[in-house]
Every structure is written in structure tokens, then in C-alpha cells.
Enzyme design. Structure first.
Site, PDB file in Angstrom:
ATOM      1  N   TYR A 105       0.844  -1.209   0.000  1.00 13.09           N
ATOM      2  CA  TYR A 105       0.000   0.000   0.000  1.00 13.09           C
ATOM      3  C   TYR A 105       0.881   1.262   0.000  1.00 13.09           C
ATOM      4  O   TYR A 105       0.630   2.218  -0.746  1.00 13.09           O
ATOM      5  CB  TYR A 105      -0.888  -0.070   1.243  1.00 13.09           C
ATOM      6  CG  TYR A 105      -1.831   1.072   1.454  1.00 13.09           C
ATOM      7  CD1 TYR A 105      -3.037   1.150   0.750  1.00 13.09           C
ATOM      8  CD2 TYR A 105      -1.554   2.069   2.391  1.00 13.09           C
ATOM      9  CE1 TYR A 105      -3.923   2.193   0.977  1.00 13.09           C
ATOM     10  CE2 TYR A 105      -2.436   3.110   2.620  1.00 13.09           C
ATOM     11  CZ  TYR A 105      -3.614   3.171   1.913  1.00 13.09           C
ATOM     12  OH  TYR A 105      -4.484   4.203   2.131  1.00 13.09           O
ATOM     13  N   LYS A 130       0.961   4.116  -2.859  1.00 17.20           N
ATOM     14  CA  LYS A 130       0.591   5.498  -2.531  1.00 17.20           C
ATOM     15  C   LYS A 130       1.747   6.469  -2.796  1.00 17.20           C
ATOM     16  O   LYS A 130       1.515   7.637  -3.137  1.00 17.20           O
ATOM     17  CB  LYS A 130       0.138   5.579  -1.075  1.00 17.20           C
ATOM     18  CG  LYS A 130      -1.196   4.870  -0.802  1.00 17.20           C
ATOM     19  CD  LYS A 130      -2.304   5.411  -1.678  1.00 17.20           C
ATOM     20  CE  LYS A 130      -3.693   5.151  -1.115  1.00 17.20           C
ATOM     21  NZ  LYS A 130      -4.754   5.597  -2.056  1.00 17.20           N
TER      22      LYS A 130
HETATM   23  N1  NAD Z   1      -9.481   6.602   5.726  1.00 17.62           N
HETATM   24  C1  NAD Z   1      -8.237   7.066   5.855  1.00 17.62           C
HETATM   25  O1  NAD Z   1      -7.806   7.521   6.960  1.00 17.62           O
HETATM   26  C2  NAD Z   1      -7.300   7.048   4.682  1.00 17.62           C
HETATM   27  C3  NAD Z   1      -5.950   7.392   4.895  1.00 17.62           C
HETATM   28  C4  NAD Z   1      -5.095   7.475   3.803  1.00 17.62           C
HETATM   29  C5  NAD Z   1      -5.579   7.190   2.536  1.00 17.62           C
HETATM   30  N2  NAD Z   1      -6.877   6.814   2.355  1.00 17.62           N
HETATM   31  C6  NAD Z   1      -7.316   6.526   0.984  1.00 17.62           C
HETATM   32  O2  NAD Z   1      -8.555   7.171   0.752  1.00 17.62           O
HETATM   33  C7  NAD Z   1      -9.307   6.424  -0.218  1.00 17.62           C
HETATM   34  C8  NAD Z   1     -10.680   6.115   0.324  1.00 17.62           C
HETATM   35  O3  NAD Z   1     -10.535   5.257   1.430  1.00 17.62           O
HETATM   36  P1  NAD Z   1     -11.640   5.023   2.572  1.00 17.62           P
HETATM   37  O4  NAD Z   1     -10.941   5.147   3.857  1.00 17.62           O
HETATM   38  O5  NAD Z   1     -12.845   5.841   2.295  1.00 17.62           O
HETATM   39  O6  NAD Z   1     -11.906   3.456   2.348  1.00 17.62           O
HETATM   40  P2  NAD Z   1     -13.254   2.631   2.143  1.00 17.62           P
HETATM   41  O7  NAD Z   1     -12.836   1.212   2.203  1.00 17.62           O
HETATM   42  O8  NAD Z   1     -14.308   3.120   3.073  1.00 17.62           O
HETATM   43  O9  NAD Z   1     -13.709   3.018   0.662  1.00 17.62           O
HETATM   44  C9  NAD Z   1     -13.047   2.551  -0.490  1.00 17.62           C
HETATM   45  C10 NAD Z   1     -14.100   2.270  -1.542  1.00 17.62           C
HETATM   46  O10 NAD Z   1     -13.435   1.879  -2.753  1.00 17.62           O
HETATM   47  C11 NAD Z   1     -14.238   0.881  -3.368  1.00 17.62           C
HETATM   48  N3  NAD Z   1     -13.433   0.119  -4.328  1.00 17.62           N
HETATM   49  C12 NAD Z   1     -12.442  -0.775  -4.072  1.00 17.62           C
HETATM   50  N4  NAD Z   1     -11.958  -1.277  -5.222  1.00 17.62           N
HETATM   51  C13 NAD Z   1     -12.643  -0.675  -6.238  1.00 17.62           C
HETATM   52  C14 NAD Z   1     -12.587  -0.759  -7.658  1.00 17.62           C
HETATM   53  N5  NAD Z   1     -11.732  -1.572  -8.291  1.00 17.62           N
HETATM   54  N6  NAD Z   1     -13.437   0.014  -8.391  1.00 17.62           N
HETATM   55  C15 NAD Z   1     -14.315   0.843  -7.771  1.00 17.62           C
HETATM   56  N7  NAD Z   1     -14.410   0.955  -6.421  1.00 17.62           N
HETATM   57  C16 NAD Z   1     -13.591   0.212  -5.673  1.00 17.62           C
HETATM   58  C17 NAD Z   1     -14.750   0.055  -2.202  1.00 17.62           C
HETATM   59  O11 NAD Z   1     -15.880  -0.721  -2.556  1.00 17.62           O
HETATM   60  C18 NAD Z   1     -15.046   1.124  -1.161  1.00 17.62           C
HETATM   61  O12 NAD Z   1     -16.387   1.580  -1.227  1.00 17.62           O
HETATM   62  C19 NAD Z   1      -8.458   5.168  -0.519  1.00 17.62           C
HETATM   63  O13 NAD Z   1      -7.686   5.397  -1.684  1.00 17.62           O
HETATM   64  C20 NAD Z   1      -7.567   5.057   0.705  1.00 17.62           C
HETATM   65  O14 NAD Z   1      -6.391   4.339   0.424  1.00 17.62           O
HETATM   66  C21 NAD Z   1      -7.749   6.729   3.395  1.00 17.62           C
END
Ligand code: NAD
Length: 292
Positions: A161, A165
Site C-alpha cells: 500500500y 501510494k
Molecule cells: N481513511 C483514511 O484515513 C485514509 C488514509 C489514507 C488514505 N486513504 C485513501 O482514501 C481512499 C478512500 O478510502 P476510505 O478510507 O474511504 O476506504 P473505504 O474502504 O471506506 O472506501 C473505499 C471504496 O473503494 C471501493 N473500491 C475498491 N476497489 C474498487 C474498484 N476496483 N473500483 C471501484 N471501487 C472500488 C470500495 O468498494 C469502497 O467503497 C483510498 O484510496 C484510501 O487508500 C484513506
């Protein structure tokens, strides 16, 4: 009047978590929203929420990890709303393991969704916007990529990951440099919020405050920055990676050349150890690696 009136945004992975928060916030600012997620019911439910508040949205379930999927998403957006001005690459998955236990499948799955997922849609849209710019149309388009603190500082147990990223942060810099001439800005985001991805790992840290005070980790707190970056008003901002959580917004300062030594000639291998130790003594202490 909203800051995204007359704009259409495609948000990947918008069926839940941060993507859902972005979708609701873009719609509230007047954008038409394509709510993409592999989880069809989740995407439909976000669309229903937007429509119930008087907004405009469609659901889309195509896979962002293939060019065919990316073209289908853009075609759906064009059929519903006529044009697309904003892409928010947000979809993501985790396959966390210590590096020594990581399988090829864990590696490929994370690279496919994050890195290839960021490539396919952006490539399809960048070609469209470049052609429009070459035809003399005024393009005011936005790509917003999703990196992570893990990609900027590393995260123990998340080598796949973190690598993906970090790649997205570098991709952002190159896309910004290449696409500016067509009227496309490209910025990245390293968000922190309580979502399906983080609720178990960071459960204690990201609790809802019991006293009813500001809920720092609410994913809706990250959305205003993303919506502004998607608006026509952010035209002068490109090639930045923002960190956002609660009410905090900062700019990640990137890799820059640190302490340096120049012998003015080729080093002998036996001299290098002392030179490196001298450099290390002058390094500003690094931030702790996430999770260590
Ligand atoms: N939540 C955090 O603190 C955090 C921190 C750093 C980065 N991020 C990044 O933010 C983004 C959103 O994360 P989140 O925390 O809301 O996670 P989450 O798991 O709640 O949401 C991710 C969504 O992506 C969808 N998804 C996965 N594979 C897919 C595909 N091939 N096509 C379409 N949709 C797909 C999933 O079904 C899910 O609804 C991600 O890229 C994550 O890596 C989140």
C-alpha cells in the site's frame, strides 16, 4: 449557487467512506456526480441520498482497473451529463501483512486498484481534455489523486500500500507538469478519517467524541478541500499533495536534497562509510515511520 455549478465529477469508490463524503459535498455545491463503486448497492444508496437532497447523480459499477472499465465510466458520465470536468481517484483496498509474509497476489491486488486504477480513468479523460484544448475549447479540468501518509512516510505492515501510494504522489507531480498546458490541474491528497478502511486498525484513535464536540475524524471534514480543488476557482493550484484531517490542511513538502558532500572526484569505496556517517550526523531527524 454552488462553487461547482455546471461541473460533473466522477468519484471512484464513492459507495462509502471518504468517497461518499466527497459525493455528498460535491452535490451540495452544485456538481452532477458519478458515484462509481464496485459495490452496486452502496453506490445506489449514495445516489439516493444525493437525489433526496435535490442533487443530481448516477451510479456506476464499472471496474476502474481496466481501460474498458474506465471508458465505460466516462461514457456513462457523458450520456447522463454531457461533459466531465473533474476526476477524483479515490477507490482503494488494503492487503496488509508484514513484508516477509506478503504474497504476489497481495502485491498485485493493491497495485492494480491504486496505481493502475489511477492510470486508466485519468488517461482516458486526459486524452479527451487534450483534444478539446487542441480544438480551441477552454478546458478547466481537475484530477485529484489519493495518496496517504503511508505513501509519504511509510507504514509498517503496509509495504504494498505504501509503495502504491508513494507512486501516486510521484504520478501527481508528473501529470501536473505535463497536463497544465491543456488546462488540467492535478493535485494529490493524503486524507485521514474514520472509514471502513481505518475503523478497526485505528478504532481507539478515531472514536466519535462522547461529549458531542468536534468529530475530528469524520470523513466529511476532508471533503471541503476536495470540492474546492474540483472547482473552477482552484485553477492556479497544481502539483501539490495535501494532507487533510479534521480542520487541518497542510502541504506535504516532498523529498528534497538534504545534507550533501562533494569530493570533487570519484570516491574510493573505503572512504564512503565515513562520508555517509558524516551526512547522517547532519540529517534532520525523520518523522517516525507510521505504525512503528
Ligand atoms: N481513511 C483514511 O484515513 C485514509 C488514509 C489514507 C488514505 N486513504 C485513501 O482514501 C481512499 C478512500 O478510502 P476510505 O478510507 O474511504 O476506504 P473505504 O474502504 O471506506 O472506501 C473505499 C471504496 O473503494 C471501493 N473500491 C475498491 N476497489 C474498487 C474498484 N476496483 N473500483 C471501484 N471501487 C472500488 C470500495 O468498494 C469502497 O467503497 C483510498 O484510496 C484510501 O487508500 C484513506
Amino acid at each position: 449557487m454552488g462553487i461547482c455549478d455546471n461541473r460533473t465529477v466522477i468519484i471512484t469508490g464513492a459507495g462509502g467512506g471518504l468517497g461518499r463524503a466527497y459525493a455528498l459535498a460535491f452535490a451540495a455545491e452544485g456538481a452532477a456526480v458519478v458515484v462509481n463503486d464496485l459495490r452496486a448497492e452502496a453506490a445506489e444508496s449514495v445516489v439516493a441520498e444525493i437525489r433526496a437532497s435535490g442533487g443530481d447523480a448516477i451510479a456506476n459499477y464499472d471496474d476502474i482497473t481496466s481501460m474498458d472499465g474506465a471508458r465505460a465510466i466516462v461514457d456513462a458520465a457523458l450520456a447522463a451529463f454531457g461533459e466531465v470536468q473533474v476526476l477524483v481517484n479515490n477507490a482503494g483496498v488494503c492487503r496488509d501483512r508484514m513484508f516477509v509474509s506478503l504474497s504476489e497476489d497481495d502485491w498485485d491486488a493493491v497495485m492494480r486498484v491504486h496505481l493502475k486504477g489511477h492510470f486508466c480513468l485519468a488517461n482516458v479523460l486526459a486524452k479527451r481534455w487534450r483534444d478539446q484544448a487542441k480544438d480551441g475549447l477552454l478546458v478547466n479540468a481537475r484530477i485529484i489523486n489519493t495518496s496517504s501518509g503511508a505513501g509519504l512516510q511509510g507504514s509498517v505492515g503496509q509495504s504494498n500500500y505504501s509503495a502504491a501510494k508513494a507512486g501516486i504522489a510521484a504520478l501527481t507531480l508528473v501529470q501536473a507538469a505535463e497536463l497544465g498546458r491543456y488546462g488540467i490541474t492535478v493535485n494529490g491528497l493524503a486524507p485521514s478519517a474514520r472509514t471502513g478502511m481505518t475503523e478497526t486498525v485505528f478504532a481507539d484513535m478515531m472514536k466519535v467524541p462522547e461529549d458531542g464536540g468536534f468529530d475530528f475524524w469524520d470523513s466529511a471534514n476532508v471533503a471541503p478541500l476536495v470540492v474546492w480543488l474540483g472547482s473552477a476557482a482552484s485553477r492556479h493550484v497544481t502539483g501539490q499533495v495535501f494532507e487533510a484531517a479534521g480542520g487541518k490542511i497542510s502541504i506535504a513538502d516532498g523529498w528534497r536534497t538534504g545534507p550533501e558532500v562533494d569530493k570533487g572526484a570519484r570516491w574510493d569505496p573505503v572512504e564512503v562509510g565515513a562520508a555517509v556517517d558524516g551526512l547522517l550526523a547532519r540529517v534532520v531527524p525523520a518523522q517516525p515511520v507510521y505504525g512503528s
